[in-house]
Design an enzyme around this catalytic site. Structure first.
Site, PDB file in Angstrom:
ATOM      1  N   ARG A 145      -4.932   6.648  65.844  1.00 35.81           N
ATOM      2  CA  ARG A 145      -5.160   6.956  64.431  1.00 35.81           C
ATOM      3  C   ARG A 145      -6.656   6.994  64.108  1.00 35.81           C
ATOM      4  O   ARG A 145      -7.217   8.043  63.863  1.00 35.81           O
ATOM      5  CB  ARG A 145      -4.419   5.909  63.555  1.00 35.81           C
ATOM      6  CG  ARG A 145      -4.312   6.287  62.091  1.00 35.81           C
ATOM      7  CD  ARG A 145      -5.561   6.008  61.281  1.00 35.81           C
ATOM      8  NE  ARG A 145      -6.008   4.612  61.321  1.00 35.81           N
ATOM      9  CZ  ARG A 145      -7.187   4.236  60.845  1.00 35.81           C
ATOM     10  NH1 ARG A 145      -8.009   5.097  60.285  1.00 35.81           N
ATOM     11  NH2 ARG A 145      -7.565   2.963  60.925  1.00 35.81           N
ATOM     12  N   ASP A 146      -7.322   5.852  64.182  1.00 35.55           N
ATOM     13  CA  ASP A 146      -8.739   5.794  63.804  1.00 35.55           C
ATOM     14  C   ASP A 146      -9.559   6.648  64.773  1.00 35.55           C
ATOM     15  O   ASP A 146     -10.557   7.272  64.379  1.00 35.55           O
ATOM     16  CB  ASP A 146      -9.227   4.331  63.841  1.00 35.55           C
ATOM     17  CG  ASP A 146     -10.455   4.087  62.990  1.00 35.55           C
ATOM     18  OD1 ASP A 146     -11.218   5.027  62.759  1.00 35.55           O
ATOM     19  OD2 ASP A 146     -10.661   2.937  62.560  1.00 35.55           O
TER      20      ASP A 146
ATOM     21  N   HIS B  99     -12.059  -5.667  62.177  1.00 30.79           N
ATOM     22  CA  HIS B  99     -11.991  -4.237  62.550  1.00 30.79           C
ATOM     23  C   HIS B  99     -13.435  -3.745  62.585  1.00 30.79           C
ATOM     24  O   HIS B  99     -13.989  -3.361  61.559  1.00 30.79           O
ATOM     25  CB  HIS B  99     -11.149  -3.510  61.488  1.00 30.79           C
ATOM     26  CG  HIS B  99     -11.030  -2.033  61.642  1.00 30.79           C
ATOM     27  ND1 HIS B  99      -9.879  -1.411  62.072  1.00 30.79           N
ATOM     28  CD2 HIS B  99     -11.904  -1.028  61.387  1.00 30.79           C
ATOM     29  CE1 HIS B  99     -10.034  -0.097  62.071  1.00 30.79           C
ATOM     30  NE2 HIS B  99     -11.251   0.168  61.659  1.00 30.79           N
TER      31      HIS B  99
ATOM     32  N   HIS C 247     -16.422  -1.365  63.862  1.00 32.00           N
ATOM     33  CA  HIS C 247     -16.906  -0.140  64.510  1.00 32.00           C
ATOM     34  C   HIS C 247     -18.199  -0.485  65.247  1.00 32.00           C
ATOM     35  O   HIS C 247     -18.877  -1.461  64.920  1.00 32.00           O
ATOM     36  CB  HIS C 247     -17.087   0.968  63.471  1.00 32.00           C
ATOM     37  CG  HIS C 247     -15.781   1.570  63.030  1.00 32.00           C
ATOM     38  ND1 HIS C 247     -15.332   2.785  63.475  1.00 32.00           N
ATOM     39  CD2 HIS C 247     -14.803   1.097  62.217  1.00 32.00           C
ATOM     40  CE1 HIS C 247     -14.148   3.058  62.933  1.00 32.00           C
ATOM     41  NE2 HIS C 247     -13.799   2.034  62.153  1.00 32.00           N
TER      42      HIS C 247
ATOM     43  N   CYS D   7     -14.744   7.580  60.927  1.00 32.94           N
ATOM     44  CA  CYS D   7     -13.999   7.994  59.740  1.00 32.94           C
ATOM     45  C   CYS D   7     -14.707   9.225  59.185  1.00 32.94           C
ATOM     46  O   CYS D   7     -15.921   9.184  58.945  1.00 32.94           O
ATOM     47  CB  CYS D   7     -13.974   6.863  58.706  1.00 32.94           C
ATOM     48  SG  CYS D   7     -13.252   7.388  57.146  1.00 32.94           S
TER      49      CYS D   7
ATOM     50  N   ASN E 126     -14.426   2.586  66.994  1.00 32.09           N
ATOM     51  CA  ASN E 126     -14.183   1.141  66.991  1.00 32.09           C
ATOM     52  C   ASN E 126     -14.665   0.540  68.307  1.00 32.09           C
ATOM     53  O   ASN E 126     -14.844   1.249  69.291  1.00 32.09           O
ATOM     54  CB  ASN E 126     -12.677   0.861  66.915  1.00 32.09           C
ATOM     55  CG  ASN E 126     -12.130   1.154  65.564  1.00 32.09           C
ATOM     56  OD1 ASN E 126     -11.759   2.277  65.294  1.00 32.09           O
ATOM     57  ND2 ASN E 126     -12.095   0.162  64.712  1.00 32.09           N
TER      58      ASN E 126
HETATM   59  P1  HMG Z   1      -5.305  13.168  46.010  1.00 35.87           P
HETATM   60  O1  HMG Z   1      -5.861  14.520  46.206  1.00 35.87           O
HETATM   61  O2  HMG Z   1      -5.954  12.300  45.009  1.00 35.87           O
HETATM   62  O3  HMG Z   1      -3.764  13.113  45.683  1.00 35.87           O
HETATM   63  O4  HMG Z   1      -5.262  12.475  47.413  1.00 35.87           O
HETATM   64  P2  HMG Z   1      -2.669  14.028  45.157  1.00 35.87           P
HETATM   65  O5  HMG Z   1      -1.509  13.125  45.013  1.00 35.87           O
HETATM   66  O6  HMG Z   1      -3.173  14.812  43.985  1.00 35.87           O
HETATM   67  O7  HMG Z   1      -2.353  15.065  46.345  1.00 35.87           O
HETATM   68  C1  HMG Z   1      -3.174  16.136  46.747  1.00 35.87           C
HETATM   69  C2  HMG Z   1      -2.460  16.920  47.824  1.00 35.87           C
HETATM   70  O8  HMG Z   1      -2.233  16.093  48.956  1.00 35.87           O
HETATM   71  C3  HMG Z   1      -1.085  17.443  47.394  1.00 35.87           C
HETATM   72  O9  HMG Z   1      -0.868  18.652  48.124  1.00 35.87           O
HETATM   73  C4  HMG Z   1      -0.146  16.375  47.906  1.00 35.87           C
HETATM   74  O10 HMG Z   1       1.141  16.856  48.145  1.00 35.87           O
HETATM   75  C5  HMG Z   1      -0.824  15.993  49.214  1.00 35.87           C
HETATM   76  P3  HMG Z   1      -1.009  20.077  47.417  1.00 35.87           P
HETATM   77  O11 HMG Z   1       0.034  20.060  46.349  1.00 35.87           O
HETATM   78  O12 HMG Z   1      -2.415  20.124  46.840  1.00 35.87           O
HETATM   79  O13 HMG Z   1      -0.766  21.010  48.531  1.00 35.87           O
HETATM   80  N1  HMG Z   1      -0.502  14.622  49.598  1.00 35.87           N
HETATM   81  C6  HMG Z   1       0.014  14.285  50.785  1.00 35.87           C
HETATM   82  N2  HMG Z   1       0.389  15.002  51.837  1.00 35.87           N
HETATM   83  C7  HMG Z   1       0.894  14.315  52.881  1.00 35.87           C
HETATM   84  N3  HMG Z   1       1.053  12.976  52.902  1.00 35.87           N
HETATM   85  C8  HMG Z   1       0.683  12.235  51.856  1.00 35.87           C
HETATM   86  C9  HMG Z   1       0.147  12.895  50.732  1.00 35.87           C
HETATM   87  N4  HMG Z   1      -0.305  12.442  49.549  1.00 35.87           N
HETATM   88  C10 HMG Z   1      -0.701  13.513  48.857  1.00 35.87           C
HETATM   89  N5  HMG Z   1       0.812  10.911  51.894  1.00 35.87           N
HETATM   90  C11 HMG Z   1      -4.783  10.803  49.047  1.00 35.87           C
HETATM   91  C12 HMG Z   1      -5.048  11.099  47.586  1.00 35.87           C
HETATM   92  C13 HMG Z   1      -4.880   9.311  49.245  1.00 35.87           C
HETATM   93  C14 HMG Z   1      -3.421  11.301  49.421  1.00 35.87           C
HETATM   94  C15 HMG Z   1      -5.858  11.561  49.882  1.00 35.87           C
HETATM   95  O14 HMG Z   1      -7.130  11.320  49.377  1.00 35.87           O
HETATM   96  C16 HMG Z   1      -5.794  11.200  51.327  1.00 35.87           C
HETATM   97  O15 HMG Z   1      -4.853  11.541  52.019  1.00 35.87           O
HETATM   98  N6  HMG Z   1      -6.812  10.495  51.862  1.00 35.87           N
HETATM   99  C17 HMG Z   1      -6.753  10.037  53.228  1.00 35.87           C
HETATM  100  C18 HMG Z   1      -8.080   9.650  53.690  1.00 35.87           C
HETATM  101  C19 HMG Z   1      -7.986   9.066  55.088  1.00 35.87           C
HETATM  102  O16 HMG Z   1      -6.972   9.087  55.755  1.00 35.87           O
HETATM  103  N7  HMG Z   1      -9.155   8.548  55.562  1.00 35.87           N
HETATM  104  C20 HMG Z   1      -9.249   7.961  56.862  1.00 35.87           C
HETATM  105  C21 HMG Z   1      -8.516   6.671  56.972  1.00 35.87           C
HETATM  106  S1  HMG Z   1      -9.360   5.286  56.251  1.00 35.87           S
HETATM  107  C22 HMG Z   1     -10.358   4.677  57.533  1.00 35.87           C
HETATM  108  O17 HMG Z   1     -10.523   5.337  58.546  1.00 35.87           O
HETATM  109  C23 HMG Z   1     -10.921   3.297  57.434  1.00 35.87           C
HETATM  110  C24 HMG Z   1     -10.142   2.289  58.281  1.00 35.87           C
HETATM  111  O18 HMG Z   1     -10.164   2.634  59.663  1.00 35.87           O
HETATM  112  C25 HMG Z   1     -10.726   0.896  58.123  1.00 35.87           C
HETATM  113  C26 HMG Z   1     -12.243   0.848  58.356  1.00 35.87           C
HETATM  114  O19 HMG Z   1     -12.760   1.345  59.354  1.00 35.87           O
HETATM  115  O20 HMG Z   1     -12.861   0.250  57.473  1.00 35.87           O
HETATM  116  C27 HMG Z   1      -8.676   2.197  57.833  1.00 35.87           C
HETATM  117 MG    MG Z   2     -11.848   2.242  61.031  1.00 36.67          MG
END
Ligand code: HMG
Ligand code: MG
Length: 299
Positions: free
Chosen positions: A15-16, A207, A209, A240, A249
């Protein structure tokens, strides 16, 4: 000094790691990676995330991957689920644990999940309620726990506030994310100390990096405090897309090497893990970033 006898390692490479690849990695490779990790002894594998495919196109095949994995009964296959839509898709595909993710930095929260930290916590409520009803355990991340790519320094009190809310919402484990890998041991220790005043240490995970090569040192500082859950990524994959400049990581094989040398159980099979790290790095067209993987490959 008393170290924990054993640590839980949460493998986040699929995933990450893969969320940050510039080219889409074929679903068959993702599936093989997860299966190889299980064979190497990983018992907790964050397999993918059910997020907007526009935000993270690299994991647009989340359902397909989660469905196709040949399951090992002793392994937990978890997924990130930022909202109910993601939760439902994850359940349909057979995830057996979920994770929600909030940030200690407002700017990062907006860039990453398009809402404030407060809004994200509200959004997680129905997800965590649904998980409870389904009997599925929920983990949580607090990103930017040691610094933010947009805001710089983050106060331990800000991390504690978010972590405490997530814990009180029912998340059993709070993973403290040094998203951009700027942390150093003393800062990590101070941040964990602050959070541990509110949440039992056994419910906290590290966690880290490895952007500045400090991840193993940070793990060591946390381990000395008694922390016994760490996230890592095979081959040191990752970053990310919303945290510019962040490296992967801590490599799982580096973590396994550190633990093996310290007499701390991980359940991992280091040679198999090293093979897996070198295999996935080769598939992605490069050498493993981890020195342990490179050194043990030559033996
Ligand atoms: P949004 O644009 O505010 O939300 O996104 P929305 O509800 O208006 O949806 C927009 C579009 O996304 C729509 O599609 C939804 O259907 C679709 P459209 O009608 O425009 O075609 N949608 C989805 N599709 C599939 N699965 C879903 C979903 N939800 C909405 N679950 C949202 C808000 C949170 C969904 C968006 O901003 C998003 O997906 N962000 C993900 C960001 C991400 O994954 N970042 C990386 C992970 S975090 C990380 O790496 C840090 C970590 O490792 C810890 C660390 O290192 O600190 C965890
Ligand atoms: Mg991370």
């Amino acid at each position: 000094m008393t170290l924990p006898k054993a640590v839980k390692i949460v493998e986040v490479g699929p995933r990450d790691g893969l969320q940050n690849e510039s080219a889409f990695v074929a679903s068959s490779i993702k599936i093989e990676l997860i299966e190889r990790l299980a064979t190497a002894g990983c018992r907790h594998i964050e397999a993918t995330s059910f997020v907007s495919p526009r935000k993270i196109p690299q994991l647009a095949d989340a359902a397909e991957v989660m469905r196709a994995i040949r399951r090992a009964p002793e392994v937990t296959y978890s997924a990130l689920t930022p909202n109910l839509k993601g939760f439902e898709a994850a359940m349909d595909a057979g995830a057996n644990e979920i994770a929600v993710f909030a940030a200690a930095s407002e700017t990062f929260s907006r860039k990453n999940i398009n809402c404030s930290t407060e809004e994200s916590l509200t959004r997680f409520e129905p997800v965590l309620d649904a998980a409870k009803r389904a009997g599925v355990r929920a983990r949580a991340y607090v990103s930017c726990a040691l610094g933010c790519p947009y805001e710089g320094e983050i106060a331990p009190a800000a991390v504690t506030r978010v972590a405490e809310r997530l814990f009180n919402q029912g998340c059993y484990e709070i993973s403290l994310g040094d998203t951009i890998g700027v942390g150093t041991p003393l800062a990590a220790k101070r941040m964990i100390e602050a959070v541990a005043e509110k949440i039992p240490l056994e419910n906290l995970a590290g966690h880290f990096h490895d952007t500045y090569g400090m991840a193993a040192a940070n793990v060591w500082a946390a381990l000395e405090m008694g922390m016994a859950v760490f996230d890592s990524s095979v081959g040191g994959l990752g970053g990310c897309p919303y945290a510019p400049g962040a490296a992967g990581n801590l490599a799982t094989e580096d973590l396994a090497w550190l633990m093996q040398g310290s007499g701390v159980e991980t359940g991992l099979d280091l040679p198999k893990l090293v093979d897996c790290a070198n295999w996935i790095s080769g598939v992605l067209g490069r050498e493993a970033v981890s020195r342990v993987a490179r050194a043990l490959k030559k033996l």
